[in-house]
Motif scaffolding. Structure first.
Motif, PDB file in Angstrom:
ATOM      1  N   ARG A  83       1.181  33.967   6.426  1.00 60.38           N
ATOM      2  CA  ARG A  83       0.094  34.789   5.867  1.00 60.38           C
ATOM      3  C   ARG A  83       0.124  36.192   6.471  1.00 60.38           C
ATOM      4  N   GLY A  84       0.536  36.275   7.732  1.00 58.52           N
ATOM      5  CA  GLY A  84       0.596  37.574   8.400  1.00 58.52           C
ATOM      6  C   GLY A  84       1.918  38.277   8.182  1.00 58.52           C
ATOM      7  N   ASP A  85       2.827  37.625   7.459  1.00 56.30           N
ATOM      8  CA  ASP A  85       4.154  38.191   7.205  1.00 56.30           C
ATOM      9  C   ASP A  85       4.831  38.613   8.513  1.00 56.30           C
ATOM     10  N   VAL A  86       4.690  37.766   9.523  1.00 54.55           N
ATOM     11  CA  VAL A  86       5.299  38.071  10.830  1.00 54.55           C
ATOM     12  C   VAL A  86       6.811  38.162  10.656  1.00 54.55           C
ATOM     13  N   GLY A  87       7.400  39.211  11.198  1.00 57.41           N
ATOM     14  CA  GLY A  87       8.832  39.404  10.985  1.00 57.41           C
ATOM     15  C   GLY A  87       9.569  39.852  12.233  1.00 57.41           C
ATOM     16  N   VAL A  88      10.828  40.113  12.037  1.00 60.16           N
ATOM     17  CA  VAL A  88      11.738  40.467  13.135  1.00 60.16           C
ATOM     18  C   VAL A  88      11.232  41.694  13.882  1.00 60.16           C
ATOM     19  N   GLY A  89      11.120  41.561  15.190  1.00 63.09           N
ATOM     20  CA  GLY A  89      10.754  42.695  16.032  1.00 63.09           C
ATOM     21  C   GLY A  89       9.261  42.944  16.145  1.00 63.09           C
ATOM     22  N   ALA A 104       5.514  32.256  15.493  1.00 66.51           N
ATOM     23  CA  ALA A 104       5.745  33.706  15.477  1.00 66.51           C
ATOM     24  C   ALA A 104       7.108  34.033  16.090  1.00 66.51           C
ATOM     25  N   ARG A 105       7.425  33.354  17.198  1.00 68.99           N
ATOM     26  CA  ARG A 105       8.727  33.590  17.844  1.00 68.99           C
ATOM     27  C   ARG A 105       9.855  33.183  16.886  1.00 68.99           C
ATOM     28  N   ALA A 106       9.652  32.030  16.222  1.00 66.49           N
ATOM     29  CA  ALA A 106      10.686  31.563  15.282  1.00 66.49           C
ATOM     30  C   ALA A 106      10.847  32.537  14.122  1.00 66.49           C
ATOM     31  N   ALA A 107       9.763  33.222  13.754  1.00 63.42           N
ATOM     32  CA  ALA A 107       9.832  34.175  12.634  1.00 63.42           C
ATOM     33  C   ALA A 107      10.441  35.504  13.051  1.00 63.42           C
ATOM     34  N   ALA A 114       5.041  33.313  26.426  1.00 65.74           N
ATOM     35  CA  ALA A 114       4.255  34.503  26.069  1.00 65.74           C
ATOM     36  C   ALA A 114       4.738  35.670  26.921  1.00 65.74           C
ATOM     37  N   ASP A 115       4.755  36.871  26.340  1.00 64.53           N
ATOM     38  CA  ASP A 115       5.230  38.035  27.090  1.00 64.53           C
ATOM     39  C   ASP A 115       4.128  38.653  27.934  1.00 64.53           C
ATOM     40  N   ARG A 116       2.880  38.430  27.498  1.00 64.94           N
ATOM     41  CA  ARG A 116       1.749  38.978  28.250  1.00 64.94           C
ATOM     42  C   ARG A 116       0.553  38.101  27.922  1.00 64.94           C
ATOM     43  N   ASP A 164      16.209  21.546  15.320  1.00 65.90           N
ATOM     44  CA  ASP A 164      17.219  22.402  15.974  1.00 65.90           C
ATOM     45  C   ASP A 164      16.707  23.011  17.280  1.00 65.90           C
ATOM     46  N   GLY A 165      15.537  22.563  17.717  1.00 64.65           N
ATOM     47  CA  GLY A 165      15.038  22.993  19.030  1.00 64.65           C
ATOM     48  C   GLY A 165      14.486  24.400  19.052  1.00 64.65           C
ATOM     49  N   THR A 166      14.244  24.993  17.879  1.00 63.93           N
ATOM     50  CA  THR A 166      13.711  26.358  17.845  1.00 63.93           C
ATOM     51  C   THR A 166      12.286  26.402  18.383  1.00 63.93           C
ATOM     52  N   VAL A 167      11.525  25.363  18.109  1.00 67.24           N
ATOM     53  CA  VAL A 167      10.165  25.341  18.647  1.00 67.24           C
ATOM     54  C   VAL A 167       9.966  24.091  19.503  1.00 67.24           C
ATOM     55  N   ASP A 168       9.035  24.230  20.440  1.00 68.79           N
ATOM     56  CA  ASP A 168       8.697  23.103  21.313  1.00 68.79           C
ATOM     57  C   ASP A 168       7.239  22.752  21.064  1.00 68.79           C
ATOM     58  N   VAL A 169       6.985  21.502  20.699  1.00 67.33           N
ATOM     59  CA  VAL A 169       5.585  21.093  20.537  1.00 67.33           C
ATOM     60  C   VAL A 169       5.144  20.135  21.639  1.00 67.33           C
ATOM     61  N   GLU A 170       6.105  19.398  22.205  1.00 67.16           N
ATOM     62  CA  GLU A 170       5.727  18.372  23.201  1.00 67.16           C
ATOM     63  C   GLU A 170       5.043  19.010  24.409  1.00 67.16           C
TER      64      GLU A 170
END
Ligand SMILES: NC(=O)c1ccc[n+]([C@@H]2O[C@H](COP(=O)([O-])OP(=O)(O)OC[C@H]3O[C@@H](n4cnc5c(N)ncnc54)[C@H](O)[C@@H]3O)[C@@H](O)[C@H]2O)c1
Ligand SMILES: C[C@@H](O)[C@H](N)C(=O)O
Length: 342
Positions: A159-165, A184-187, A210-212, A304-310
């Motif tokens: 919905r937020g059209d989160v993209g590269v960078g 968001a990181r995966a996007a 998280a970066d901050r 493929d391990g892109t996201v971690d939910v556990e």
């Protein structure tokens, strides 16, 4: 079969119920893992969410995974033995929204654990096969169950059209915020800021990449975002707390021309938002309601391990200890509790 029903606020009861028979287009699933969602806890505490009132004993739980044990006569896509996750909202498939693919907006959707529809804290659930997704070997049942909150995060980022960078601010580090961060990181988001009022949750967000992080009772959110973005603001803000001050603060934290995605449900329907700021800064403000067409993506991201939910799970209790599990879920530090049915 064993089930747990909520028969009054704060009161679960173990009940035997007839094991369902799968209809022609359904599969019968032996449920193994079920996440405890904030909405389950809300029904447990208050017996209602808005107009949805628990009038008859209700089985809660809508974040589920299990094993197919029988299939209806028309089902060709799944067979007994398949490990699966269940998408909990089944729409009418006929209306304009369904036909447009936005089936989450179907007004006739039957959503698990939303009165009067039962959920998954039960040994077996019979469910339409087209809302059941097979899990590859690499994805555990627990992860499969968490495709549900991950879907909320994926949909919010779409919905937020989160993209590269992009620089994304996620407000609220509960399960939805944590998994919106993963999505968001995966996007392609390269900078992710997370705010909360609970230090331990922010520590967890930091551990999870998280970066901050911003503790909003100690630090001014707007100033922290400004400092991080050299006064520009976040490209996208995903509001995942539902806290009124946080919703209001999204307008200051987003950059001019940026996007705000409102996911968190405020206690009050009306929250003051400065419309002149929205116009002057040409902001896109989007609501984000559940999800559609996310489960395949969720399973792939897990496989493929892109996201971690556990990593968001604090504890897993057996069905018989559901009362204690719900009470623990209400503690401030808990992110996600789960129930195991074996
Ligand atoms: N729109 C949808 O489809 C959808 C789906 C699922 C959940 N939700 C809603 O999304 C929200 C998040 O869900 P959840 O399960 O993660 O809930 P949660 O209660 O576990 O998490 C909310 C987090 O926000 C934090 N918080 C409180 N005040 C804050 C503030 N001022 N600033 C920043 N953070 C603050 C809390 O400490 C908590 O960690 C809830 O409101 C929930 O009802 C919406
Ligand atoms: C989407 C789901 O997780 C949410 N709790 C709901 O009932 O809408």
């Amino acid at each position: 079969m064993r089930t747990v029903v909520l028969h009054e606020p704060g009161q679960f009861e173990m009940r035997e119920r007839e094991r369902p028979e799968p209809a022609a287009d359904e599969v019968l699933v032996a449920v193994r893992d079920v996440g405890i969602c904030g909405s389950d806890v809300h029904y447990y505490e208050h017996g209602r969410i808005g107009d949805y009132v628990v009038e008859d004993p209700l089985i809660l739980g809508h974040e589920s995974a299990g094993e197919v044990v029988a299939v209806g006569e028309n089902v060709e896509t799944l067979a007994p033995g398949a490990r699966v996750t269940l998408e909990p909202g089944v729409p009418c498939r006929q209306c304009r929204h369904c036909k447009r693919g936005e089936y989450h907006l179907c007004t006739d959707v039957e959503f698990m654990a939303t009165p009067p529809h039962d959920g998954a804290f039960a040994e077996y659930v019979s469910w339409p096969a087209d809302f059941v997704y097979e899990l590859p070997e690499a994805v555990s049942m627990r992860e499969g169950a968490l495709c549900e909150p991950l879907s909320v995060g994926i949909h919010a980022c779409r919905r937020g059209d989160v993209g590269v960078g992009d620089t994304v601010l996620v407000t609220g580090a509960g399960p939805i915020g944590m998994l919106a961060m993963e999505a968001a990181r995966a996007a392609g988001a390269t900078d992710i800021l997370v705010s909360d009022v609970v230090g331990s949750k922010l520590d967890r967000a930091l551990d999870r990449g998280a970066d901050r992080v911003i503790h909003v009772t100690e630090t001014d959110l707007d100033a922290a975002v400004d400092e991080y973005t050299d006064g520009v603001g976040a490209d996208v803000v995903v509001e995942a707390s539902g806290a009124e001050p946080s919703i209001e603060s999204t307008l200051d934290a987003v950059r001019r021309g940026g996007t705000i995605v409102l996911v968190g449900l405020a206690d009050e329907a009306e929250v003051p938002l400065d419309v002149l700021e929205i116009i002057d800064n040409e902001l896109d403000v989007h609501g984000s309601f559940r999800y559609a067409n996310t489960y395949d993506a969720a399973v792939d991201l897990l496989a493929d391990g892109t996201v971690d939910v556990e990593g968001i799970v604090d504890f897993t209790d057996p069905l018989e200890e559901i009362d204690a599990a719900f009470r623990r879920s209400m503690e401030r530090d808990t992110v996600k509790g789960m129930i195991s049915i074996r």
